[in-house]
Structure formats: C-alpha cells, structure tokens
Design a protein around this motif. Structure first.
Motif, short mmCIF file in Angstrom:
data_model
loop_
_atom_site.label_atom_id
_atom_site.label_comp_id
_atom_site.label_asym_id
_atom_site.label_seq_id
_atom_site.Cartn_x
_atom_site.Cartn_y
_atom_site.Cartn_z
N ALA A 21 12.67 -47.87 52.94
CA ALA A 21 13.72 -48.13 51.95
C ALA A 21 15.04 -47.50 52.38
O ALA A 21 16.12 -48.07 52.16
N GLU A 22 14.97 -46.33 53.01
CA GLU A 22 16.19 -45.68 53.51
C GLU A 22 16.86 -46.53 54.59
O GLU A 22 18.10 -46.58 54.67
N GLU A 23 16.07 -47.21 55.42
CA GLU A 23 16.65 -48.06 56.45
C GLU A 23 17.31 -49.30 55.82
O GLU A 23 18.35 -49.77 56.30
N PHE A 24 16.71 -49.84 54.77
CA PHE A 24 17.36 -50.93 54.04
C PHE A 24 18.72 -50.46 53.52
O PHE A 24 19.73 -51.15 53.65
N SER A 25 18.73 -49.28 52.91
CA SER A 25 19.97 -48.74 52.36
C SER A 25 21.04 -48.56 53.44
O SER A 25 22.23 -48.81 53.21
N ALA A 26 20.60 -48.16 54.62
CA ALA A 26 21.53 -47.91 55.72
C ALA A 26 22.25 -49.18 56.17
O ALA A 26 23.35 -49.10 56.74
N VAL A 27 21.65 -50.35 55.92
CA VAL A 27 22.31 -51.60 56.30
C VAL A 27 22.94 -52.29 55.08
O VAL A 27 23.28 -53.47 55.14
N GLY A 28 23.04 -51.56 53.98
CA GLY A 28 23.74 -52.07 52.81
C GLY A 28 22.89 -52.75 51.77
O GLY A 28 23.42 -53.41 50.87
N ILE A 29 21.56 -52.58 51.83
CA ILE A 29 20.67 -53.16 50.83
C ILE A 29 20.07 -52.00 50.03
O ILE A 29 19.07 -51.39 50.41
N GLY A 30 20.70 -51.67 48.92
CA GLY A 30 20.31 -50.47 48.18
C GLY A 30 19.16 -50.67 47.21
O GLY A 30 18.50 -49.72 46.83
N SER A 31 18.92 -51.91 46.79
CA SER A 31 17.87 -52.18 45.81
C SER A 31 16.71 -52.93 46.49
O SER A 31 16.92 -54.02 47.01
N VAL A 32 15.54 -52.34 46.46
CA VAL A 32 14.37 -52.95 47.08
C VAL A 32 13.19 -52.89 46.12
O VAL A 32 13.18 -52.10 45.18
N SER A 33 12.21 -53.73 46.37
CA SER A 33 10.94 -53.64 45.66
C SER A 33 9.86 -53.21 46.64
O SER A 33 9.90 -53.57 47.82
N VAL A 34 8.91 -52.43 46.14
CA VAL A 34 7.85 -51.88 46.97
C VAL A 34 6.51 -52.43 46.51
O VAL A 34 6.21 -52.43 45.31
N THR A 35 5.70 -52.91 47.44
CA THR A 35 4.36 -53.40 47.15
C THR A 35 3.34 -52.40 47.67
O THR A 35 3.33 -52.09 48.86
N LEU A 36 2.50 -51.90 46.76
CA LEU A 36 1.45 -50.95 47.13
C LEU A 36 0.12 -51.55 46.68
O LEU A 36 -0.19 -51.55 45.48
N PRO A 37 -0.70 -52.07 47.59
CA PRO A 37 -1.94 -52.74 47.20
C PRO A 37 -2.92 -51.86 46.46
O PRO A 37 -3.77 -52.36 45.73
N ASP A 38 -2.82 -50.52 46.64
CA ASP A 38 -3.78 -49.64 45.99
C ASP A 38 -3.39 -49.30 44.56
O ASP A 38 -4.09 -48.56 43.88
N VAL A 39 -2.24 -49.81 44.08
CA VAL A 39 -1.88 -49.67 42.67
C VAL A 39 -2.43 -50.87 41.93
O VAL A 39 -1.90 -51.97 42.00
N GLU A 40 -3.54 -50.68 41.23
CA GLU A 40 -4.24 -51.79 40.60
C GLU A 40 -3.75 -52.02 39.17
O GLU A 40 -3.50 -51.06 38.44
N PRO A 41 -3.61 -53.28 38.75
CA PRO A 41 -3.33 -53.55 37.34
C PRO A 41 -4.44 -52.99 36.45
O PRO A 41 -5.58 -52.87 36.88
N VAL A 42 -4.11 -52.66 35.22
CA VAL A 42 -5.08 -52.05 34.32
C VAL A 42 -6.16 -53.05 33.94
O VAL A 42 -5.95 -54.26 33.90
N GLU A 43 -7.34 -52.52 33.61
CA GLU A 43 -8.43 -53.36 33.13
C GLU A 43 -8.03 -53.94 31.78
O GLU A 43 -7.36 -53.31 30.97
#
Length: 306
Positions: free
Chosen positions: A23-45
């Motif tokens: 995300a810091e590298e995105f910011s360095a090229v002028g893209i300050g807002s990003v979304s992060v995908t973490l497969p181990d974060v599971e939706p609730v039952e």
C-alpha cells in the motif's frame, strides 16, 4: 470517465506486513486509497452470501482515472514493487483492467463483507444485511474509499482492548478516528461520552455519519484537529490507532488528556517498533500494563505511573 484497476497479488512473507508495504508503494505513485483482500478473513457464520465467493488471493488494489498518464504510474509501481522484492522477498504480480465509472463505484466494495472483529463484535458494511446472534454487538460502517473497514489487525486489537477495559459511564478520546469505528465500539461497551479527532476533514465527515448510523449517544462527537491540540480535557480512556512514529509524538503531550486513573490504548505499531514506543512511555511517565501481537502488529495498554 474510465478507470484503471491495478491489482497486485502477493504471497505472505514471514511476519512482514506485506499489505501495508505494498500500500505504501501505491501511495508513492499517487494512489492513496486502496482496498486490501485477505483470504483468511472469513465472513461471519449465518450471513447469506448470495453470489459472493471468498477470494483466494492476497491482494492490494488501487484505481487511477485514465487521463493518459496511467501507463507511467503503472510502470513506476512495478519498479517500486521489484525493489520491494529485493529488500524483503515479497514477490508481487501486477494485473490491470479498465472499468467504466459505474463499475468502479462498486468494485471496491466486493470483498467487504460482515466479519467478526472479536468473538462478540461484528462489523458489517451498510450495504450488507446481517442478523446478529445472541450476545453479538454489530457495528455498521460505511467507510468510503479512503477509510478502513475494520478488518485490519490493529483495529481488531484495539476493539479487543476496548471490549476488555471500557466500563459503563467512561469517557473516551479516539485520536486519528478515521471511520469512527473505535468510538462506536466504545459506546457499545458502555462509554457515555467520546470525542474523535482526525486531521482529515473527509474522515471527520465520514466518522460523524457512522456515529449517526449506529445511533451513538449525543455525548459523542468528532472534530478536525491535529492529534490532541483541541481535545480540551482529560478522558478515562484514550485510544490511538496510528503509526508508531505518531504515537511517539502524541505521548509528548498526552498528559493534557489523561488523569491519574486513565488507560491509554496504542496501536498501529509494528512489533519491531514496540521497544521504541515502550521507551517513550517510560520517558513520559507511563508504565506498560499489557501488550498483544497479531500479524506483526502490536497493541499496547499503559497507565500513568503511581
């Protein structure tokens, strides 16, 4: 207007916070807002996923308006990610896609689903329905493109500490409030008064909307200010989920907003920077009472020395 979606997939590398570094590298090229995908974060039952399928890749995604300069930005990003690989061993793949305006407005929401922050706390986006189980506390968040959704380890750690330490009738100060999620959690744990501070006016507007969305009591508010310059009084609980370097700066003035029995919860701290923060706590008259780690991130709880 069309938008360029830049999706960087990666494999976790030891305890390194790869998503933050990318995300810091995105910011360095002028893209300050990003979304992060973490497969181990599971939706609730119990949540009805409809057509949703869990992403199987770790990814950081950003968006650029297509004005002719996007090619240079992508090449710059690729070069920075290659340098990151040389420094850390984090290997990345970059893929791009062109999106029309209507698709871009919704695409960043795709991987934000109801999730457990703790055993009892669930965070859900406003566009997803969720029926809580007995004993669950639900925080509804509309983060906007620029603010956290609550799934980052530092947010979870802070909510766990708020859940453990907040008591009925407490007053709470949230420094760097962002989406206001920690103020909402504190109110659900019995706090009756709170102030959120952020130096970004858009964050302040977003946090205020989320407080209203969650029907937080009138004793809670948010202001645009730098750190604690306008906090105005002492609070029972002070929470700061910000970078370690900013925490160190904050501790220089924190005596202005605490009393003898106050607790301070600090996060946004990489484990390697924990000793620096602990030393600063000692210098400013605080003692570390507990510390917990998750995915290389720390939360530290402190109180004034007797």
């Amino acid at each position: 207007m069309s938008w360029l979606e830049i999706r960087v997939t990666y494999s976790p590398c030891g305890d390194l916070p790869a998503d933050e570094l990318i995300a810091e590298e995105f910011s360095a090229v002028g893209i300050g807002s990003v979304s992060v995908t973490l497969p181990d974060v599971e939706p609730v039952e119990g949540w009805d996923p409809g057509g949703y399928s869990q992403d199987t890749e770790y990814a950081v995604t950003g968006y650029l308006s297509m004005d002719g300069s996007e090619g240079d930005a992508v090449n710059d990003l690729k070069g920075r990610l290659e340098a990151l690989k040389q420094r850390t061993g984090i290997a990345c793949d970059v893929a791009t896609d062109t999106l029309p305006e209507t698709d871009w407005n919704e695409s960043w929401k795709e991987n934000f689903k109801p999730v457990h922050l703790t055993k009892n706390f669930v965070v859900r986006p406003t566009w997803e329905a969720y029926e809580p189980a007995e004993g669950e506390k639900v925080i509804s968040i509309d983060p906007g493109m620029a603010f956290g959704t609550g799934t980052h380890p530092t947010t979870r750690l802070c909510v766990e500490m708020i859940e453990h330490h907040a008591k009925e009738g407490m007053t709470v100060l949230d420094v760097g409030t962002g989406s206001g999620i920690l103020l909402v959690a504190a109110s659900l744990c019995g706090a009756t008064e709170g102030l959120g501070v952020d130096n970004d006016p858009v964050a302040v507007e977003t946090a205020a909307e989320n407080l209203a969305l969650n029907r937080v009591p009138e004793g809670f508010s948010v202001i645009c200010a730098d750190l604690i310059s306008q906090a105005g009084k002492a609070y029972d609980l002070v929470v700061a989920n910000i970078l370690a370097e900013v925490v160190v700066e904050l501790l220089g003035d924190i005596h202005k907003v605490v009393h003898d029995d106050s607790l301070v919860i600090l996060s946004g701290i990489l484990e390697e920077k924990g000793p620096m923060v602990e030393a600063r706590l000692e210098e400013t008259g605080f003692v570390l009472t507990e510390s917990h780690a998750e995915e290389s991130w720390l939360v530290m709880v402190a109180k004034k020395k007797a």
